[in-house]
Design a protein around this motif. Structure first.
Motif, mmCIF file in Angstrom:
data_model
loop_
_atom_site.group_PDB
_atom_site.id
_atom_site.type_symbol
_atom_site.label_atom_id
_atom_site.label_comp_id
_atom_site.label_asym_id
_atom_site.label_seq_id
_atom_site.Cartn_x
_atom_site.Cartn_y
_atom_site.Cartn_z
ATOM 1 N N GLY A 662 35.938 3.208 -61.722
ATOM 2 C CA GLY A 662 36.433 2.040 -62.457
ATOM 3 C C GLY A 662 35.429 0.904 -62.409
ATOM 4 N N GLN A 663 34.940 0.625 -61.202
ATOM 5 C CA GLN A 663 33.952 -0.455 -61.083
ATOM 6 C C GLN A 663 32.663 -0.094 -61.821
ATOM 7 O OE1 GLN A 663 33.003 -2.177 -57.216
ATOM 8 N NE2 GLN A 663 31.825 -3.701 -58.341
ATOM 9 N N ALA A 664 32.284 1.188 -61.765
ATOM 10 C CA ALA A 664 31.016 1.618 -62.350
ATOM 11 C C ALA A 664 31.036 1.556 -63.876
ATOM 12 C CB ALA A 664 30.701 3.043 -61.893
ATOM 13 N N LEU A 665 32.159 1.944 -64.451
ATOM 14 C CA LEU A 665 32.111 2.219 -65.888
ATOM 15 C C LEU A 665 32.979 1.328 -66.771
ATOM 16 C CD1 LEU A 665 32.114 6.153 -65.882
ATOM 17 C CD2 LEU A 665 30.169 4.578 -65.694
ATOM 18 N N LYS A 685 40.379 -2.615 -68.008
ATOM 19 C CA LYS A 685 40.417 -1.169 -68.206
ATOM 20 C C LYS A 685 40.244 -0.377 -66.907
ATOM 21 C CE LYS A 685 37.814 -1.858 -71.869
ATOM 22 N NZ LYS A 685 36.881 -1.616 -72.954
ATOM 23 N N MET A 686 41.362 -0.238 -66.172
ATOM 24 C CA MET A 686 41.365 0.601 -64.990
ATOM 25 C C MET A 686 41.440 2.055 -65.458
ATOM 26 S SD MET A 686 43.957 -0.197 -61.861
ATOM 27 C CE MET A 686 43.780 -1.972 -61.943
ATOM 28 N N PRO A 687 40.697 2.969 -64.816
ATOM 29 C CA PRO A 687 40.782 4.364 -65.246
ATOM 30 C C PRO A 687 42.222 4.876 -65.089
ATOM 31 C CG PRO A 687 39.017 4.081 -63.624
ATOM 32 C CD PRO A 687 39.778 2.797 -63.670
ATOM 33 N N MET A 690 44.044 10.276 -67.103
ATOM 34 C CA MET A 690 43.301 10.991 -68.149
ATOM 35 C C MET A 690 41.794 10.854 -67.958
ATOM 36 S SD MET A 690 45.680 12.304 -69.950
ATOM 37 C CE MET A 690 44.837 12.810 -71.466
ATOM 38 N N ASP A 691 41.376 9.768 -67.299
ATOM 39 C CA ASP A 691 39.937 9.538 -67.101
ATOM 40 C C ASP A 691 39.417 10.188 -65.821
ATOM 41 O OD1 ASP A 691 39.816 7.702 -69.344
ATOM 42 O OD2 ASP A 691 40.914 6.299 -68.059
ATOM 43 N N ALA A 692 40.312 10.780 -65.037
ATOM 44 C CA ALA A 692 39.895 11.251 -63.706
ATOM 45 C C ALA A 692 39.165 12.584 -63.791
ATOM 46 C CB ALA A 692 41.128 11.387 -62.818
ATOM 47 N N PRO A 693 37.918 12.622 -63.320
ATOM 48 C CA PRO A 693 37.230 13.900 -63.266
ATOM 49 C C PRO A 693 37.730 14.686 -62.050
ATOM 50 C CG PRO A 693 35.875 12.250 -62.231
ATOM 51 C CD PRO A 693 37.133 11.543 -62.695
#
Lengths: 755, 755
Positions: A662-665, A685-687, A690-693
């Motif tokens: 979250g902080q990175a992207l 925009k917190m991941p 659905m965004d979790a790898p």
């Protein structure tokens, strides 16, 4: 050895799981008392101004209003950790948008909110400063013109808008640069991000007896809350009782007072219990977010890839109060130096005020910011001198017996193992970087925070054990870890342990759920209590079994000696009937880690205790048109010392990596003219899930000499490396971005500049 | 010696005083949870019947009803202390008016009550028995026809309506009578009286997590409540948490479950917190009143006034359940023998069922009943052989080194001192009995109940101390006494002590607030904890002061050695920062008092531990026309061992005497055909403040070898002697009445018979 253990080293379910998944857990937001009223705050709408007039008459007439409180109701003027620069309610000047000016108590939260909006404030606008580099200029507006008049810890060095200036200094920096073959100078900036706990701040206060009050809250630190409330209300700490509710996440954002002081003041004013819960907007615009920083690094290396000198400066934007920023500026130095052998170092840390909301100690404070700079630059240098980034790191990392930048000697350094395991798992040697795909590495070290832990342990006549600890369970699973340590040491099942926690009066002192220390320190205190319990148990069992105490063992709740045995339940029952009960106390504090005080100036964080080492490796694809970043694989190799509970440690790693991503992207609290422009969870925009790898965890076990069964702190580290690892992977795939977050828009812009 | 003490021996205010006098204390009746529902019971309206049909349909349709529970909702069939003869809800037979048959949960107590009244019950009436002597007859209706099938402690001897038959037997009773010059045979009966606590029984239950629940209640014994609830609900005790609220008096009436089990069953059934509070009518008609008894005593004495033989029988009316009646039948033997030298004894105790409400362990269970008989007969004998009642007692009382009737050897017997001091104070030697004025004496002994106590003690960095005990404060002041012991032993002020108490999970086990043991046992456990704390304190202080630990002292919160000193607060703060906190645990159990098991059969109470001795003296006027009794003066000389807090001990004495006067002169639960005829505080005549005479307390201090600073139990004794002392004074003034209460009507009747 680990295979001999029966409770530790196992992925057992948490004691708090059932209450949480069934919804029966009473969180701070659920907690209620009969006859309870509700509080809301009236907050500043301007970033910097003198308050000319505060008119409460209209608000007082609003329906349901029971009391309105202001600075006049607060005995203490200013409080704070390093510098007393916090005001409960603005005294005469507001220094950021959202600063509390008054509080309203009403029958309902809606009525309180309506009345708070009806409070009329006349401001005399003052010039404001929102940029730390501007704030450092000679003629910048001063956020705290009377700063030198505030009480502060003696070690802080204050001036202008600077709340502390610290220096880590090793060797001869100029000589180091002179000896270097290559010198790299880079600048990095990071974003303000919110801890993003699921549960907002919530508390209920009730004044019980003359001059005594109780606060139920979802604070991480009941004992610190107790002492700060005592300071604010100018009562002896013994008159304040803080009891933790179930806590829906903390991540450091619930270390300091959030709403506890407001409800305490409000409940006193109206003579009824008062509850407050923050809204998402209040959280995003005023809570303790991670400090944004500006970092400049100048590093000299030899032709063969050895770092000879590192000079740096980190400017920490603390917002309108210094908070933990003083510590962040200081600990950054240890992270910016990195877990590397560097003979000449000069790193300056500056904590700087701006007219923005107070920042705080978000999980691994200083870690992600400083690591982003160090590890980004490591890749920049590797590229510059034509070395593989892994190889370049391996040539410079600390190894067993090395002296770290602060003078502490490190033993059992697992960094190479972490780096190699992460690299192997991500397929480092077979990688094909460029053309939209790339792999990145980052590594680091972190501390297991020290501090006192005391526990009371009792064994009930049915053989069940109660662990009474002052530490709160903030959702990490760490108290389950401490209970596993207790169960293992005592020779009982985890199910046999019941936990009473986090009540400033009823439980012993604990330095609290912070700094990756809970399972480590509480677990060790339990081991100390178990030594006393085992003595009592064996002394009671010996005559019953006709076997001397030294010949007895306690396994699975059964005391055995020779061919005879008796259950722990029977012993506990007998001792309750005949011996006054089976109870003990235990205490622990980690021995201090020696360091070299001559290497620092105004450092308030000086050592990394029982240090953990870790490496992250990530494989990304970058869309060459849109700049969108997709994470294909993510690997964490983390030295946990000993994995007390692999499952919850993996949970910590997965959660930490997600916060780091979250902080990175994507995450950033955006300020425009002193106002937060995206104070809601749609625009911030917190991941999401659905965004979790997929995140793969490799638990490296290089035992601490201090931790229980060799365990080290595990909670904070996973959040440290993701920004750097991702920046390096994106650089390998497409372009180098040195200001967080690495949004698709920035990637596109950088790709365009590079092409 | 006492004058050297700084905290004990002083009349300091109680820790609970402020909350109680300001109304801020949260009693059981005040306690509330959000979303709480309310419970009421549907009770039997007949004294003995089979339940043919129980129709709940109409009640279920009543407004606000959320759940109805019956025996079908209770996993355990029967429970109980000595004999498992208690049913939560009647299984198929009701055995007394007021026995619970079903419970209703509704939005409000009024709705629950209305629905409970709408439950339709079809009874098949069974013959009932209300008189213990009738109950002993061969063809009497049996209250529990299946009695022998119930679980029970192995020592009880059951038959017919008898739940236990015990015998105290010393020497050769027939030979003793044969050697006697005079033999006196007398019969005494006593009244059923209610403990009369100000606050009714109240509890709230909430099921927290799967299979775990918490009960907040005003029980005297949280740990017993926990284990009984676990038994009733068939869950492990660790899943039950009982937390005491502030308690508005207990007097033994809140030892056993009152409403806790009902709210637990109800809360489980409806999935919401449920509260129940008893009404005055329920209290008077169904709560644990003191057992009425019938006592026959046959005593042989020599010409010179030495008791040579005593034969006796006490029949204890336990009501429909045996409860503590088994113990009362047994302990009565020790009281009926009295604190006298008697070579030949045979005293039988019978606990007998009747179809009346369950009775209980009211303050000094068996004490007032048995003492009334013994001490009335002592005066009858003295008159019969022409001896002064004081002189007759002095010739027979136990003295240092004597063997008591049960075979225990008594040391430091203060009985002569108590008798002489009480007699002197009342003006015994100058008395002119008869013609409407008379003085009476009575003396006795009592036990300091044994049992485990554990405490946790922590010292906070500001030097304040928290005592964590499983014992409840039931209004006696005894926990203040324990805190005084802690403060004295530790060398701090009483104000420095904070108390956490009576939570079955969070606090260590304690045998509880019963049997005059609280200050005695909790105080001793604190002394044990202090030994550990002082070690830690002196070890920490020694290097700071440069004085060896053995050379240090701790007085008034200051550690001193030589001319150097450091505050306890500083040590506590230093240990929190550097040593894991300043905490300790302490335990205590009184060493067993040796007795002679051959002297008893089926005795469940066998010894009087750290026995206290006491004498009451009273001066009354009796109106010769109306029989009205006026108390002119009342003196209590009580051996308290050591007066930890003279003020609260005097409070105990004054309160106990008032309760004793109530039993002696006016109180009685009147049964007519199995129904209580006066179940309200208008017709049940408890003495009011207007009826209270001046009570003068003489505290005799003959130290216990076991108690803290020599203290003995003080809470129960004052209620023991008033009936006998008053009966003797009334006999001296007007006439002998041997059936309690000694109402004006009875006095007039007896005077008429005598004239």
């Amino acid at each position: 050895m680990a295979s001999d253990y029966k409770v530790v080293g196992k992925s057992l379910p948490r004691f708090d799981a059932m209450g949480k998944v069934t919804g029966r857990a009473i969180y701070g937001t659920d907690f209620a008392l009969p006859g309870m009223l509700h509080g809301k705050l009236c907050r500043s709408t301007v970033p910097h101004a003198r308050i000319r007039a505060l008119r409460l008459d209209k608000a007082r007439q609003m329906p349901g209003v029971r009391a309105i409180v202001t600075a006049a109701d607060v005995p203490c003027a200013r409080y704070g950790s390093f510098i007393k620069d916090m005001e409960v309610f603005a005294l005469d000047t507001v220094r950021h948008v959202g600063q509390p000016i008054a509080g309203v108590v009403a029958r309902s939260a809606a009525e309180a909110e309506a009345a708070a909006a009806a409070i009329e404030i006349e401001y005399e606008t003052l010039p404001a400063v929102f940029d730390v580099e501007v704030a450092l200029q000679a003629n910048a507006p001063l956020v705290h013109p009377d700063l030198l008049g505030y009480q502060a810890m003696p070690t802080v060095l204050r001036q202008g808008n600077v709340s502390n200036q610290s220096l880590l200094s090793v060797g001869d920096i100029e000589a180091g640069f002179a000896a270097s073959d290559h010198i790299f100078t880079n600048r990095f900036t990071t974003n303000m991000v919110h801890p993003g706990y699921t549960e907002p701040r919530a508390a209920v206060a009730q004044w019980d007896r003359d001059g005594r009050f109780t606060v139920w809250s979802n604070t991480q630190l009941p004992f610190e809350a107790q002492s700060t409330l005592a300071e604010i209300l100018k009562v002896p700490a013994a008159q304040v009782r803080v009891i933790c509710t179930v806590i829906g996440g903390g991540f450091g954002g619930k270390l300091r007072l959030g709403v506890e002081h407001y409800v305490a003041v409000m409940a006193k004013a109206c003579g009824r219990p008062v509850k407050m819960v923050t809204t998402t907007e209040e959280e995003m615009a005023t809570a303790y977010s991670r400090q944004p920083v500006v970092i400049e690094l100048k590093t000299g290396v030899s032709r063969d890839g050895r770092i000879l000198a590192k000079q740096g400066r980190i400017i920490v934007d603390t917002g309108a109060t210094s908070g933990s920023g003083v510590g962040v500026g200081s600990s950054s130095a240890l992270i910016l130096a990195g877990p590397y052998r560097i003979p000449n170092i000069s790193i300056e840390g500056l904590a700087v005020y701006t007219n923005k909301a107070p920042t705080g100690s978000f999980r691994a404070p200083s870690g992600p910011q400083a690591n982003f700079a160090v590890e980004s630059q490591m890749d920049i240098i590797a590229a510059g001198i034509g070395l593989d980034p892994l190889e370049f790191r391996l040539r410079n990392i600390l190894r067993d017996g090395d002296t770290a930048p602060n003078g502490q000697v490190v033993a059992k350094v697992s960094l190479e193992e972490c780096l190699r395991k992460a690299a192997d798992a991500i397929g480092w040697s077979q990688r094909r970087d460029g053309n939209g795909r790339g792999k990145g590495l980052a590594c680091g070290w972190w501390t297991t925070t020290s501090g006192s832990s005391g526990v009371y342990v009792k064994i009930n006549p049915e053989g069940k054990v109660v662990m009474n600890t002052g530490c709160a369970e903030i959702g990490t699973g760490a108290l389950t870890g401490a209970a596993q340590v207790l169960a293992e040491a005592l020779g009982v099942k985890l199910d046999d342990i019941d936990i009473v926690s986090a009540d400033s009066t009823a439980t012993p002192f604990d330095h609290g759920a912070q700094g990756s220390r809970t399972a480590f320190a509480v677990g060790n205190a339990c081991i100390n209590a178990v030594e006393k319990l085992r003595q009592q148990i064996f002394q009671a069992a010996a005559p019953k079994l006709g076997v001397p105490a030294e010949g007895l063992s306690l396994v699975d709740g059964v005391v055995s000696g020779g061919d005879k045995s008796i259950t722990l339940a029977e012993i506990a029952k007998a001792l309750q009937l005949s011996g006054g009960g089976l109870i003990a106390h235990g205490t622990f504090i980690a021995p201090p880690t020696p360091y070299d005080p001559k290497r620092g100036r105004n450092l308030v964080i000086t050592t990394l205790n029982s240090p953990s080492f870790h490496a992250h490796a990530v494989d990304v694809s970058v869309d060459q048109e849109t700049g969108e970043i997709q994470i294909n694989d993510y690997v964490v190799a983390q030295d946990v010392g000993f994995a007390i509970n692999p499952l919850y440690i993996e949970g910590q790693i997965e959660g930490g990596v997600m916060q780091g991503i979250g902080q990175a992207l994507s995450e950033e609290i955006v300020y425009r003219d002193g106002h937060v422009a995206n104070a809601n969870l749609t625009d911030y925009k917190m991941p999401t899930a659905m965004d979790a790898p997929r995140v793969r965890s490799i638990l490296v076990e290089c035992p601490s000499e201090v931790g229980p069964f060799g365990a080290k702190g595990v909670g904070e580290p996973p959040v440290i490396e993701p920004p750097a690892a991702l920046a390096n992977a994106v650089a390998a795939a497409a372009c180098r971005v040195s200001d967080l977050p690495i949004t698709a828009e920035k990637v596109v812009r950088h790709m365009a500049m590079a092409s």
